[in-house]
Write a protein that holds these residues in place. Structure first.
Motif, PDB file in Angstrom:
ATOM      1  N   UNK A 158       0.814  -1.214   0.000  1.00 43.67           N
ATOM      2  CA  UNK A 158       0.000   0.000   0.000  1.00 43.67           C
ATOM      3  C   UNK A 158       0.847   1.264   0.000  1.00 43.67           C
ATOM      4  N   UNK A 159       1.966   1.259   0.707  1.00 42.91           N
ATOM      5  CA  UNK A 159       2.818   2.446   0.755  1.00 42.91           C
ATOM      6  C   UNK A 159       3.380   2.787  -0.626  1.00 42.91           C
ATOM      7  N   UNK A 160       3.786   1.768  -1.364  1.00 43.99           N
ATOM      8  CA  UNK A 160       4.316   2.012  -2.714  1.00 43.99           C
ATOM      9  C   UNK A 160       3.208   2.558  -3.616  1.00 43.99           C
ATOM     10  N   UNK A 161       2.027   1.976  -3.505  1.00 44.11           N
ATOM     11  CA  UNK A 161       0.915   2.442  -4.333  1.00 44.11           C
ATOM     12  C   UNK A 161       0.541   3.884  -3.991  1.00 44.11           C
ATOM     13  N   UNK A 162       0.487   4.181  -2.696  1.00 47.14           N
ATOM     14  CA  UNK A 162       0.042   5.507  -2.267  1.00 47.14           C
ATOM     15  C   UNK A 162       1.063   6.593  -2.569  1.00 47.14           C
ATOM     16  N   UNK A 163       2.333   6.311  -2.385  1.00 50.17           N
ATOM     17  CA  UNK A 163       3.346   7.354  -2.492  1.00 50.17           C
ATOM     18  C   UNK A 163       4.085   7.383  -3.824  1.00 50.17           C
ATOM     19  N   UNK A 164       3.939   6.330  -4.638  1.00 51.48           N
ATOM     20  CA  UNK A 164       4.628   6.312  -5.931  1.00 51.48           C
ATOM     21  C   UNK A 164       3.634   6.164  -7.081  1.00 51.48           C
ATOM     22  N   UNK A 165       2.901   5.043  -7.098  1.00 52.72           N
ATOM     23  CA  UNK A 165       2.035   4.754  -8.243  1.00 52.72           C
ATOM     24  C   UNK A 165       0.939   5.810  -8.410  1.00 52.72           C
ATOM     25  N   UNK A 166       0.185   6.071  -7.358  1.00 53.96           N
ATOM     26  CA  UNK A 166      -0.942   6.996  -7.467  1.00 53.96           C
ATOM     27  C   UNK A 166      -0.504   8.416  -7.814  1.00 53.96           C
ATOM     28  N   UNK A 167       0.525   8.973  -7.167  1.00 54.28           N
ATOM     29  CA  UNK A 167       0.967  10.319  -7.575  1.00 54.28           C
ATOM     30  C   UNK A 167       1.462  10.381  -9.018  1.00 54.28           C
ATOM     31  N   UNK A 168       2.136   9.342  -9.470  1.00 49.21           N
ATOM     32  CA  UNK A 168       2.635   9.335 -10.839  1.00 49.21           C
ATOM     33  C   UNK A 168       1.507   9.184 -11.867  1.00 49.21           C
ATOM     34  N   UNK A 169       0.360   8.738 -11.414  1.00 49.02           N
ATOM     35  CA  UNK A 169      -0.793   8.576 -12.296  1.00 49.02           C
ATOM     36  C   UNK A 169      -1.765   9.749 -12.215  1.00 49.02           C
ATOM     37  N   UNK A 170      -1.331  10.856 -11.616  1.00 51.37           N
ATOM     38  CA  UNK A 170      -2.247  11.983 -11.412  1.00 51.37           C
ATOM     39  C   UNK A 170      -2.803  12.511 -12.728  1.00 51.37           C
ATOM     40  N   UNK A 171      -1.939  12.720 -13.725  1.00 54.38           N
ATOM     41  CA  UNK A 171      -2.418  13.241 -15.012  1.00 54.38           C
ATOM     42  C   UNK A 171      -3.377  12.262 -15.679  1.00 54.38           C
ATOM     43  N   UNK A 172      -3.039  10.977 -15.651  1.00 53.81           N
ATOM     44  CA  UNK A 172      -3.917   9.959 -16.234  1.00 53.81           C
ATOM     45  C   UNK A 172      -5.234   9.883 -15.480  1.00 53.81           C
ATOM     46  N   UNK A 173      -5.166   9.935 -14.152  1.00 55.38           N
ATOM     47  CA  UNK A 173      -6.387   9.858 -13.338  1.00 55.38           C
ATOM     48  C   UNK A 173      -7.308  11.035 -13.617  1.00 55.38           C
ATOM     49  N   UNK A 174      -6.738  12.214 -13.781  1.00 58.92           N
ATOM     50  CA  UNK A 174      -7.537  13.401 -14.079  1.00 58.92           C
ATOM     51  C   UNK A 174      -8.251  13.258 -15.411  1.00 58.92           C
ATOM     52  N   UNK A 175      -7.533  12.789 -16.415  1.00 58.26           N
ATOM     53  CA  UNK A 175      -8.140  12.593 -17.731  1.00 58.26           C
ATOM     54  C   UNK A 175      -9.233  11.531 -17.688  1.00 58.26           C
ATOM     55  N   UNK A 176      -8.991  10.444 -16.960  1.00 61.63           N
ATOM     56  CA  UNK A 176      -9.979   9.371 -16.848  1.00 61.63           C
ATOM     57  C   UNK A 176     -11.245   9.876 -16.161  1.00 61.63           C
ATOM     58  N   UNK A 177     -11.094  10.610 -15.082  1.00 63.66           N
ATOM     59  CA  UNK A 177     -12.264  11.142 -14.378  1.00 63.66           C
ATOM     60  C   UNK A 177     -13.066  12.090 -15.260  1.00 63.66           C
ATOM     61  N   UNK A 178     -12.371  12.904 -16.025  1.00 63.51           N
ATOM     62  CA  UNK A 178     -13.055  13.837 -16.919  1.00 63.51           C
ATOM     63  C   UNK A 178     -13.831  13.086 -18.000  1.00 63.51           C
ATOM     64  N   UNK A 179     -13.207  12.093 -18.602  1.00 62.44           N
ATOM     65  CA  UNK A 179     -13.879  11.305 -19.638  1.00 62.44           C
ATOM     66  C   UNK A 179     -15.063  10.531 -19.071  1.00 62.44           C
ATOM     67  N   UNK A 180     -14.897   9.992 -17.873  1.00 62.04           N
ATOM     68  CA  UNK A 180     -15.989   9.242 -17.243  1.00 62.04           C
ATOM     69  C   UNK A 180     -17.192  10.137 -16.981  1.00 62.04           C
ATOM     70  N   UNK A 181     -16.935  11.347 -16.510  1.00 61.07           N
ATOM     71  CA  UNK A 181     -18.031  12.260 -16.208  1.00 61.07           C
ATOM     72  C   UNK A 181     -18.764  12.674 -17.479  1.00 61.07           C
ATOM     73  N   UNK A 182     -18.020  12.969 -18.531  1.00 61.26           N
ATOM     74  CA  UNK A 182     -18.647  13.343 -19.799  1.00 61.26           C
ATOM     75  C   UNK A 182     -19.454  12.177 -20.356  1.00 61.26           C
ATOM     76  N   UNK A 183     -18.901  10.965 -20.291  1.00 60.93           N
ATOM     77  CA  UNK A 183     -19.620   9.786 -20.790  1.00 60.93           C
ATOM     78  C   UNK A 183     -20.886   9.515 -19.987  1.00 60.93           C
ATOM     79  N   UNK A 184     -20.836   9.802 -18.691  1.00 59.83           N
ATOM     80  CA  UNK A 184     -22.040   9.628 -17.867  1.00 59.83           C
ATOM     81  C   UNK A 184     -23.125  10.610 -18.308  1.00 59.83           C
ATOM     82  N   UNK A 185     -22.740  11.842 -18.656  1.00 59.64           N
ATOM     83  CA  UNK A 185     -23.696  12.814 -19.169  1.00 59.64           C
ATOM     84  C   UNK A 185     -24.337  12.323 -20.466  1.00 59.64           C
ATOM     85  N   UNK A 186     -23.577  11.576 -21.242  1.00 54.92           N
ATOM     86  CA  UNK A 186     -24.041  11.144 -22.555  1.00 54.92           C
ATOM     87  C   UNK A 186     -24.746   9.786 -22.515  1.00 54.92           C
TER      88      UNK A 186
END
Length: 255
Positions: A158-186
């Motif tokens: 969990x420590x590796x995921x929380x402090x390395x993987x998740x922060x490094x995926x911030x840009x990808x996570x932001x894009x995914x959340x945005x696409x998911x929200x738009x797709x939910x609207x549609x």
């Protein structure tokens, strides 16, 4: 035909004051509140599992991604007529029958609203693979030296995921959340094809696009109000996308 009266913003005011249109927006919120985080978590978890797979990784990647190639209409009809048909011979009720559970009317519009489970599972099956690929691409961009340094320091799990993987995926996570929200609207195909048999929709089972479809192309052929509703929905999507991008700092170069 020349219009005899210029309505100005009248159609927009009518739509904003229409309880049915506001109810459709509430349907979207209920749908988005569940489908967005659920898809995010499942997609990220699947990407982590596939990324750790050392044998037949391409096979598992293809298996998860394959449903993305399926039409929403086809998937909705399969869910409606084969899996959750509501009769004893349906797949879902057949499995429940093995455990002595009575058949459930999955598509009944009465309480409890089992049709929500049908709609949500269809959407999850269709889109999880696509977002898994996005997360997988982001995971593969993370430098292995970061994990090597963490291993030297004794960090794992969990420590590796929380402090390395998740922060490094911030840009990808932001894009995914945005696409998911738009797709939910549609959302349209699953609601229309799964529940259209009944002709009418219960409260909180008709998202904005389904409501606008019946408004503009239904028996009334009210293109004016339908177009106004479409513009309002577009503006809402744009505003939500901009606000979400600002909150999640979409476009920042640093991660």
């Amino acid at each position: 035909m020349t219009p005899t009266k210029f309505v100005g913003v009248g159609n927009y005011l009518d739509m904003l004051s229409d309880p049915a249109f506001r109810s459709s927006l509430v349907t979207f919120l209920a749908f988005a509140v569940f489908i967005v985080p659920t898809t995010f978590v499942i997609s990220l978890g699947a990407a982590l599992l596939v990324a750790r797979t050392r044998v037949m990784q391409s096979f598992f990647r293809s298996v998860f991604f394959l449903p993305t190639a399926c039409s929403y209409v086809v998937a909705s009809l399969i869910w409606k007529m084969s899996i959750f048909s509501g009769i004893r011979s349906g797949l879902a009720n057949g499995v429940l029958g093995w455990f002595g559970v009575d058949s459930i009317p999955w598509l009944s519009l009465a309480d409890p609203p089992w049709y929500w489970l049908v709609i949500v599972t269809a959407r999850l099956w269709l889109q999880v693979g696509f977002y898994m690929i996005l997360f997988l691409a982001g995971i593969q961009r993370i430098s292995p030296t970061l994990y090597e340094a963490a291993a030297i320091d004794g960090a794992e799990g969990w420590k590796v995921f929380r402090h390395i993987t998740l922060p490094q995926l911030r840009a990808t996570s932001t894009a995914v959340l945005l696409l998911l929200l738009i797709n939910a609207f549609q959302a349209f195909d699953e609601f229309y094809n799964i529940l259209s048999t009944f002709g009418t929709y219960p409260p909180y089972a008709r998202p904005p696009l389904v409501y606008l479809y019946y408004t503009a192309l239904g028996s009334g052929q009210d293109f004016g109000h339908g177009s106004a509703g479409a513009v309002i929905l577009t503006l809402i999507i744009a505003i939500v996308a901009v606000v979400q991008g600002r909150i999640l700092r979409l476009g920042d170069r640093g991660e």
